[in-house]
Design a protein around this motif. Structure first.
Motif, PDB file in Angstrom:
ATOM      1  N   GLY A  96      41.433 -34.899  13.892  1.00 43.52           N
ATOM      2  CA  GLY A  96      40.374 -35.748  13.150  1.00 43.52           C
ATOM      3  C   GLY A  96      40.606 -36.463  12.137  1.00 43.52           C
ATOM      4  N   ASN A  97      40.120 -37.750  11.940  1.00 40.32           N
ATOM      5  CA  ASN A  97      40.038 -38.499  10.791  1.00 40.32           C
ATOM      6  C   ASN A  97      38.864 -39.255  10.684  1.00 40.32           C
ATOM      7  OD1 ASN A  97      40.174 -40.939  12.348  1.00 40.32           O
ATOM      8  ND2 ASN A  97      42.559 -41.352  12.029  1.00 40.32           N
ATOM      9  N   ASP A  98      38.708 -39.988   9.473  1.00 39.86           N
ATOM     10  CA  ASP A  98      37.197 -40.699   9.291  1.00 39.86           C
ATOM     11  C   ASP A  98      37.232 -42.070   9.665  1.00 39.86           C
ATOM     12  OD1 ASP A  98      37.736 -40.879   5.718  1.00 39.86           O
ATOM     13  OD2 ASP A  98      38.756 -41.597   7.342  1.00 39.86           O
ATOM     14  N   TRP A  99      38.501 -42.666  10.377  1.00 44.05           N
ATOM     15  CA  TRP A  99      38.391 -44.055  10.773  1.00 44.05           C
ATOM     16  C   TRP A  99      38.825 -44.434  12.121  1.00 44.05           C
ATOM     17  CZ3 TRP A  99      42.687 -46.884  12.217  1.00 44.05           C
ATOM     18  CH2 TRP A  99      43.900 -46.564  11.632  1.00 44.05           C
ATOM     19  N   GLY A 100      39.698 -43.416  12.722  1.00 44.06           N
ATOM     20  CA  GLY A 100      40.066 -43.604  14.280  1.00 44.06           C
ATOM     21  C   GLY A 100      41.511 -43.863  14.506  1.00 44.06           C
ATOM     22  N   GLY A 101      41.808 -44.726  15.317  1.00 38.63           N
ATOM     23  CA  GLY A 101      43.217 -45.232  15.539  1.00 38.63           C
ATOM     24  C   GLY A 101      43.829 -44.614  16.733  1.00 38.63           C
ATOM     25  N   SER A 102      44.959 -44.914  17.213  1.00 43.65           N
ATOM     26  CA  SER A 102      45.632 -44.442  18.285  1.00 43.65           C
ATOM     27  C   SER A 102      46.899 -43.570  18.065  1.00 43.65           C
ATOM     28  CB  SER A 102      45.841 -45.556  19.250  1.00 43.65           C
ATOM     29  OG  SER A 102      46.990 -46.595  18.920  1.00 43.65           O
ATOM     30  N   SER A 103      47.371 -43.873  16.730  1.00 38.80           N
ATOM     31  CA  SER A 103      48.674 -43.399  16.292  1.00 38.80           C
ATOM     32  C   SER A 103      48.534 -41.764  15.551  1.00 38.80           C
ATOM     33  CB  SER A 103      49.334 -44.034  15.265  1.00 38.80           C
ATOM     34  OG  SER A 103      50.432 -43.446  14.786  1.00 38.80           O
ATOM     35  N   TYR A 104      49.252 -41.012  16.195  1.00 39.23           N
ATOM     36  CA  TYR A 104      48.897 -39.550  15.684  1.00 39.23           C
ATOM     37  C   TYR A 104      49.061 -39.435  14.100  1.00 39.23           C
ATOM     38  CZ  TYR A 104      54.028 -38.949  15.625  1.00 39.23           C
ATOM     39  OH  TYR A 104      55.438 -38.907  15.349  1.00 39.23           O
ATOM     40  N   ARG A 105      49.982 -40.232  13.448  1.00 43.18           N
ATOM     41  CA  ARG A 105      50.289 -40.300  12.137  1.00 43.18           C
ATOM     42  C   ARG A 105      49.093 -40.498  11.404  1.00 43.18           C
ATOM     43  NH1 ARG A 105      54.386 -42.884  14.789  1.00 43.18           N
ATOM     44  NH2 ARG A 105      56.500 -41.932  14.512  1.00 43.18           N
ATOM     45  N   SER A 106      47.963 -41.011  12.017  1.00 39.65           N
ATOM     46  CA  SER A 106      46.517 -41.467  11.105  1.00 39.65           C
ATOM     47  C   SER A 106      45.812 -40.502  11.014  1.00 39.65           C
ATOM     48  CB  SER A 106      46.226 -42.828  11.670  1.00 39.65           C
ATOM     49  OG  SER A 106      45.497 -42.601  12.713  1.00 39.65           O
ATOM     50  N   TYR A 107      45.753 -39.379  11.592  1.00 39.94           N
ATOM     51  CA  TYR A 107      45.093 -38.328  11.813  1.00 39.94           C
ATOM     52  C   TYR A 107      45.463 -37.113  10.854  1.00 39.94           C
ATOM     53  CZ  TYR A 107      42.703 -40.358  15.680  1.00 39.94           C
ATOM     54  OH  TYR A 107      41.915 -41.241  16.220  1.00 39.94           O
ATOM     55  N   ASN A 108      44.584 -36.403  10.095  1.00 32.79           N
ATOM     56  CA  ASN A 108      44.884 -35.467   9.132  1.00 32.79           C
ATOM     57  C   ASN A 108      44.319 -34.029   9.272  1.00 32.79           C
ATOM     58  OD1 ASN A 108      42.686 -36.871   8.709  1.00 32.79           O
ATOM     59  ND2 ASN A 108      42.084 -36.315   6.589  1.00 32.79           N
ATOM     60  N   TYR A 109      43.414 -33.917  10.469  1.00 28.56           N
ATOM     61  CA  TYR A 109      43.193 -32.607  10.835  1.00 28.56           C
ATOM     62  C   TYR A 109      43.862 -32.519  12.197  1.00 28.56           C
ATOM     63  CZ  TYR A 109      39.711 -32.197   6.932  1.00 28.56           C
ATOM     64  OH  TYR A 109      39.181 -32.096   5.880  1.00 28.56           O
ATOM     65  N   TRP A 110      44.260 -31.433  12.320  1.00 25.23           N
ATOM     66  CA  TRP A 110      44.610 -31.001  13.656  1.00 25.23           C
ATOM     67  C   TRP A 110      44.503 -29.446  14.281  1.00 25.23           C
ATOM     68  CZ3 TRP A 110      47.463 -33.986  17.024  1.00 25.23           C
ATOM     69  CH2 TRP A 110      47.765 -35.376  16.432  1.00 25.23           C
ATOM     70  N   GLY A 111      44.135 -29.245  15.345  1.00 26.54           N
ATOM     71  CA  GLY A 111      44.135 -28.276  16.033  1.00 26.54           C
ATOM     72  C   GLY A 111      45.547 -27.609  16.269  1.00 26.54           C
ATOM     73  N   GLN A 112      45.779 -26.658  17.022  1.00 26.38           N
ATOM     74  CA  GLN A 112      46.834 -25.905  17.408  1.00 26.38           C
ATOM     75  C   GLN A 112      47.464 -26.142  18.503  1.00 26.38           C
ATOM     76  OE1 GLN A 112      43.858 -24.492  17.889  1.00 26.38           O
ATOM     77  NE2 GLN A 112      44.134 -23.083  19.382  1.00 26.38           N
ATOM     78  N   GLY A 113      46.762 -26.763  19.385  1.00 25.56           N
ATOM     79  CA  GLY A 113      47.455 -26.978  20.904  1.00 25.56           C
ATOM     80  C   GLY A 113      46.973 -26.218  21.713  1.00 25.56           C
ATOM     81  N   THR A 114      46.596 -26.765  22.839  1.00 23.40           N
ATOM     82  CA  THR A 114      46.369 -25.801  24.215  1.00 23.40           C
ATOM     83  C   THR A 114      47.141 -26.507  25.460  1.00 23.40           C
ATOM     84  OG1 THR A 114      44.607 -24.690  25.379  1.00 23.40           O
ATOM     85  CG2 THR A 114      44.151 -26.839  24.800  1.00 23.40           C
ATOM     86  N   LEU A 115      47.839 -25.666  26.227  1.00 17.79           N
ATOM     87  CA  LEU A 115      48.773 -26.020  27.100  1.00 17.79           C
ATOM     88  C   LEU A 115      48.028 -26.183  28.379  1.00 17.79           C
ATOM     89  CD1 LEU A 115      51.867 -26.281  28.159  1.00 17.79           C
ATOM     90  CD2 LEU A 115      51.887 -23.968  28.625  1.00 17.79           C
ATOM     91  N   VAL A 116      48.132 -27.312  29.037  1.00 20.21           N
ATOM     92  CA  VAL A 116      47.654 -27.572  30.265  1.00 20.21           C
ATOM     93  C   VAL A 116      48.741 -27.762  31.336  1.00 20.21           C
ATOM     94  CG1 VAL A 116      46.392 -29.293  31.746  1.00 20.21           C
ATOM     95  CG2 VAL A 116      45.715 -28.650  29.386  1.00 20.21           C
ATOM     96  N   THR A 117      48.804 -27.155  32.358  1.00 19.55           N
ATOM     97  CA  THR A 117      49.911 -27.120  33.335  1.00 19.55           C
ATOM     98  C   THR A 117      49.403 -27.348  34.811  1.00 19.55           C
ATOM     99  OG1 THR A 117      51.256 -25.422  32.224  1.00 19.55           O
ATOM    100  CG2 THR A 117      51.952 -26.065  34.464  1.00 19.55           C
ATOM    101  N   VAL A 118      49.824 -28.416  35.260  1.00 19.34           N
ATOM    102  CA  VAL A 118      49.168 -28.911  36.643  1.00 19.34           C
ATOM    103  C   VAL A 118      50.433 -28.786  37.719  1.00 19.34           C
ATOM    104  CG1 VAL A 118      48.095 -30.711  38.070  1.00 19.34           C
ATOM    105  CG2 VAL A 118      47.744 -30.534  35.447  1.00 19.34           C
ATOM    106  N   SER A 119      50.163 -27.842  38.547  1.00 21.75           N
ATOM    107  CA  SER A 119      51.116 -27.582  39.676  1.00 21.75           C
ATOM    108  C   SER A 119      50.889 -28.573  40.831  1.00 21.75           C
ATOM    109  CB  SER A 119      50.983 -26.134  39.994  1.00 21.75           C
ATOM    110  OG  SER A 119      49.872 -25.876  40.607  1.00 21.75           O
ATOM    111  N   SER A 120      52.033 -28.925  41.266  1.00 22.01           N
ATOM    112  CA  SER A 120      52.050 -29.889  42.583  1.00 22.01           C
ATOM    113  C   SER A 120      51.979 -29.173  43.881  1.00 22.01           C
ATOM    114  CB  SER A 120      53.261 -30.694  42.537  1.00 22.01           C
ATOM    115  OG  SER A 120      54.613 -29.874  42.522  1.00 22.01           O
TER     116      SER A 120
END
Length: 120
Positions: A96-120
């Motif tokens: 999250g941030n208060d203006w947007g953008g596509s670069s991860y460097r511009s975001y100051n709030y982060w969640g811990q991540g969740t793994l998505v695995t798609v099997s073929s």
């Protein structure tokens, strides 16, 4: 802070819904984005949703398959992922941030991540 959940193992063509729950800041004032990072690759933006009317942006690779939405009353953003492909396999993060953008460097709030695995 942000807390991401909902990842898991799914077969090609399947669906998952990720959730990002926010606390500690005025959620309605913030742009929330989903990023993903596959092993050995850069973190890339998947989608983001803006404040107010909630305009939405999607990476070309997920357009037509993923849908982002937000519930400001519940301080939560969702990412509905349909027609999943093996190349969608990654750790997904909400940010999250208060203006947007596509670069991860511009975001100051982060969640811990969740793994998505798609099997073929």
């Amino acid at each position: 802070q942000l807390q991401a959940s909902g990842g898991g193992l799914v077969q090609t063509g399947g669906s998952l819904r990720l959730s990002c729950a926010a606390s500690g800041f005025t959620f309605g004032d913030y742009v929330i984005a989903w990023f993903r990072q596959a092993p050995g690759k850069e973190r890339e933006v998947v989608s983001c949703i803006h404040t107010g009317p909630g305009s939405k942006v999607y990476a070309d690779s997920v357009k037509g398959r993923f849908t982002i939405s937000r519930d400001n009353a519940e301080n939560t953003v969702y990412l509905q992922m349909n027609s999943l492909k093996p190349e969608d396999t990654a750790v997904y993060y909400c940010a999250g941030n208060d203006w947007g953008g596509s670069s991860y460097r511009s975001y100051n709030y982060w969640g811990q991540g969740t793994l998505v695995t798609v099997s073929s």
